[in-house]
Design a protein around this motif. Structure first.
Motif, short mmCIF file in Angstrom:
data_model
loop_
_atom_site.label_atom_id
_atom_site.label_comp_id
_atom_site.label_asym_id
_atom_site.label_seq_id
_atom_site.Cartn_x
_atom_site.Cartn_y
_atom_site.Cartn_z
N ASP A 243 0.84 -1.19 0.00
CA ASP A 243 0.00 0.00 0.00
C ASP A 243 0.88 1.25 0.00
N GLY A 244 0.37 2.30 -0.60
CA GLY A 244 1.14 3.54 -0.66
C GLY A 244 1.43 4.14 0.70
N ASP A 245 0.55 3.87 1.70
CA ASP A 245 0.72 4.49 3.02
C ASP A 245 1.45 3.59 4.01
N VAL A 246 2.02 2.47 3.55
CA VAL A 246 2.72 1.58 4.48
C VAL A 246 3.88 2.32 5.14
N LEU A 247 4.05 2.11 6.43
CA LEU A 247 5.13 2.71 7.20
C LEU A 247 6.13 1.64 7.61
N ASN A 248 7.39 1.98 7.55
CA ASN A 248 8.45 1.07 7.93
C ASN A 248 9.11 1.62 9.19
N THR A 249 9.30 0.77 10.19
CA THR A 249 9.86 1.26 11.45
C THR A 249 11.35 1.54 11.36
N GLY A 250 12.01 1.11 10.29
CA GLY A 250 13.42 1.43 10.06
C GLY A 250 13.57 2.25 8.80
N ASP A 251 14.81 2.46 8.37
CA ASP A 251 15.05 3.14 7.10
C ASP A 251 14.74 2.18 5.95
N TRP A 252 14.18 2.71 4.87
CA TRP A 252 13.73 1.85 3.80
C TRP A 252 14.87 1.09 3.10
N ALA A 253 15.97 1.76 2.81
CA ALA A 253 17.04 1.11 2.04
C ALA A 253 17.60 -0.12 2.74
N PRO A 254 18.07 -0.04 3.99
CA PRO A 254 18.57 -1.25 4.63
C PRO A 254 17.49 -2.29 4.89
N SER A 255 16.26 -1.83 5.19
CA SER A 255 15.17 -2.77 5.44
C SER A 255 14.86 -3.60 4.20
N LEU A 256 14.75 -2.92 3.05
CA LEU A 256 14.45 -3.64 1.81
C LEU A 256 15.60 -4.53 1.39
N SER A 257 16.83 -4.08 1.61
CA SER A 257 17.99 -4.90 1.28
C SER A 257 17.98 -6.20 2.08
N SER A 258 17.68 -6.09 3.38
CA SER A 258 17.64 -7.30 4.21
C SER A 258 16.44 -8.18 3.86
N PHE A 259 15.32 -7.56 3.48
CA PHE A 259 14.14 -8.34 3.09
C PHE A 259 14.42 -9.11 1.79
N GLU A 260 15.07 -8.46 0.84
CA GLU A 260 15.42 -9.16 -0.40
C GLU A 260 16.45 -10.26 -0.13
N ASP A 261 17.37 -10.04 0.80
CA ASP A 261 18.32 -11.10 1.18
C ASP A 261 17.56 -12.32 1.71
N PHE A 262 16.54 -12.05 2.52
CA PHE A 262 15.69 -13.13 3.04
C PHE A 262 15.00 -13.87 1.90
N LEU A 263 14.44 -13.14 0.93
CA LEU A 263 13.77 -13.78 -0.20
C LEU A 263 14.75 -14.64 -1.00
N GLN A 264 15.94 -14.13 -1.23
CA GLN A 264 16.93 -14.87 -2.01
C GLN A 264 17.40 -16.12 -1.27
N SER A 265 17.57 -16.02 0.03
CA SER A 265 18.11 -17.13 0.81
C SER A 265 17.09 -18.24 1.02
N TRP A 266 15.85 -17.86 1.31
CA TRP A 266 14.83 -18.85 1.67
C TRP A 266 13.88 -19.17 0.53
N GLU A 267 13.76 -18.29 -0.44
CA GLU A 267 12.86 -18.46 -1.58
C GLU A 267 11.46 -18.93 -1.18
N PRO A 268 10.79 -18.18 -0.31
CA PRO A 268 9.42 -18.57 0.07
C PRO A 268 8.45 -18.40 -1.09
N ALA A 269 7.37 -19.17 -1.05
CA ALA A 269 6.29 -18.94 -2.01
C ALA A 269 5.70 -17.56 -1.79
N ILE A 270 5.50 -17.22 -0.53
CA ILE A 270 5.05 -15.89 -0.12
C ILE A 270 5.92 -15.46 1.05
N GLY A 271 6.41 -14.23 0.99
CA GLY A 271 7.21 -13.70 2.09
C GLY A 271 6.64 -12.37 2.56
#
Length: 317
Positions: A150-178
């Motif tokens: 959603d456009g109004d989603v809020l992240n409790t941390g900074d977006w750049a490091p948060s998204l980088s770590s989230f993508e690392d999680f997706l790459q490492s675990w390859e969930p169907a849904i993450g």
């Protein structure tokens, strides 16, 4: 004590000049927008864009690039903070609005919630999926993940490091849904009971879940082929039923592959929807139809609202 920042505190942060797009990001963005069939005009998305959907079917045949992500954002809010972190060498951003026409957004003025028709949300998400699939045809390869938010989603941390770590999680675990950790200050049990207390679990590992909020959700390409687009016919009375139906289906097809990543936490700026009592029977009907499609020995696997939420709350009481 819960140290989660309040929505008001997170919303008070104003983007700095440095948080706008860099020249190479603007060039990448312009390359995606220029010539894309969904940008540059006013669309009637509620009518389905049938011809474009037929064209997009060929995108499922494309090979997926080693790593490529499509961020799909719906809403009118200021997204500069998110967008500056999302445009990378391996990720693109698609945005849909319905009130304000922007040169860099897909504009669907007909996607407006009505008392007797609440399909606008699911129709918008489907249109964003279509945008990503049409882009795949243009570039000759597929995205590995589609990340809806959603456009109004809020992240409790900074977006750049948060998204980088989230993508690392997706790459490492390859969930169907993450999904990241979701916190709703109006319903704190979602955080303290459903997600944050598990016994004998390595804290750094993701958690296998069966229910998730649609605020921020990543679909693996192969899962998206089965679960998406959302069934908008279910949403005439309430906007969340197609999401419930998809989530219930995903919990059966991809058991133990719907994963919660605890290293990123998001919040709703506002969480408005009909009261639970108004939607429970619709969720139960969707579950009943899904249950009827399964052999008798598997029908108990389909959850209803009461055993999705009530049991999850009572488990730790």
């Amino acid at each position: 004590t819960n140290n989660t920042p309040t929505c008001r505190a997170l919303m008070a942060h104003k983007p700095r000049a440095s948080e706008s797009l860099r020249p190479w990001q603007r060039a990448r963005k312009e390359a995606v927008i220029q010539g894309h069939p969904l940008f540059g005009s006013s669309l009637l998305c509620a009518e389905g864009l049938t011809q474009l959907w037929r064209r997009s079917v060929r995108s499922w045949l494309l090979p997926a690039k080693t790593w490529a992500v499509a961020y799909l954002i719906q809403g009118e809010e200021d997204i500069r903070l998110k967008e500056a972190a999302m445009w990378t060498n391996t990720s693109d951003v698609f945005r849909l609005t319905y009130k304000t026409r922007r040169d860099d957004s897909i504009f669907c003025p007909d996607l407006v919630m009505k008392k007797d028709d609440k399909r606008a949300f699911s129709q918008g998400r489907n249109t964003l999926l279509l945008a990503a699939r049409l882009q795949e045809l243009r570039q000759g390869f597929a995205y590995k993940y589609y990340v809806f938010l959603d456009g109004d989603v809020l992240n409790t941390g900074d977006w750049a490091p948060s998204l980088s770590s989230f993508e690392d999680f997706l790459q490492s675990w390859e969930p169907a849904i993450g999904v990241p950790l979701f916190y709703n200050q109006d319903a704190p049990f979602l955080y303290t009971h459903m997600f944050n207390k598990e016994q004998d679990v390595e804290q750094s590992y993701p958690r296998s879940i069966s229910w998730f909020d649609q605020l921020f959700v990543a679909f693996h390409r192969e899962a998206a082929q089965v679960l998406l687009p959302l069934d908008t016919s279910l949403d005439r009375v309430d906007a969340m039923i197609s999401q419930w139906n998809m989530g219930a289906f995903a919990s059966i097809l991809f058991r133990n592959h719907v994963l919660l990543y605890t290293g990123m936490q998001v919040m709703n700026a506002a969480h408005g929807r009909d009261p639970d009592v108004a939607v429970e029977w619709q969720c139960k009907n969707a579950s009943a139809k899904l249950r009827a499609r399964l052999p008798p020995r598997l029908r108990h696997c389909v959850r209803d609202p009461w055993n999705t939420f009530s049991l999850a709350i009572s488990e730790w009481e």
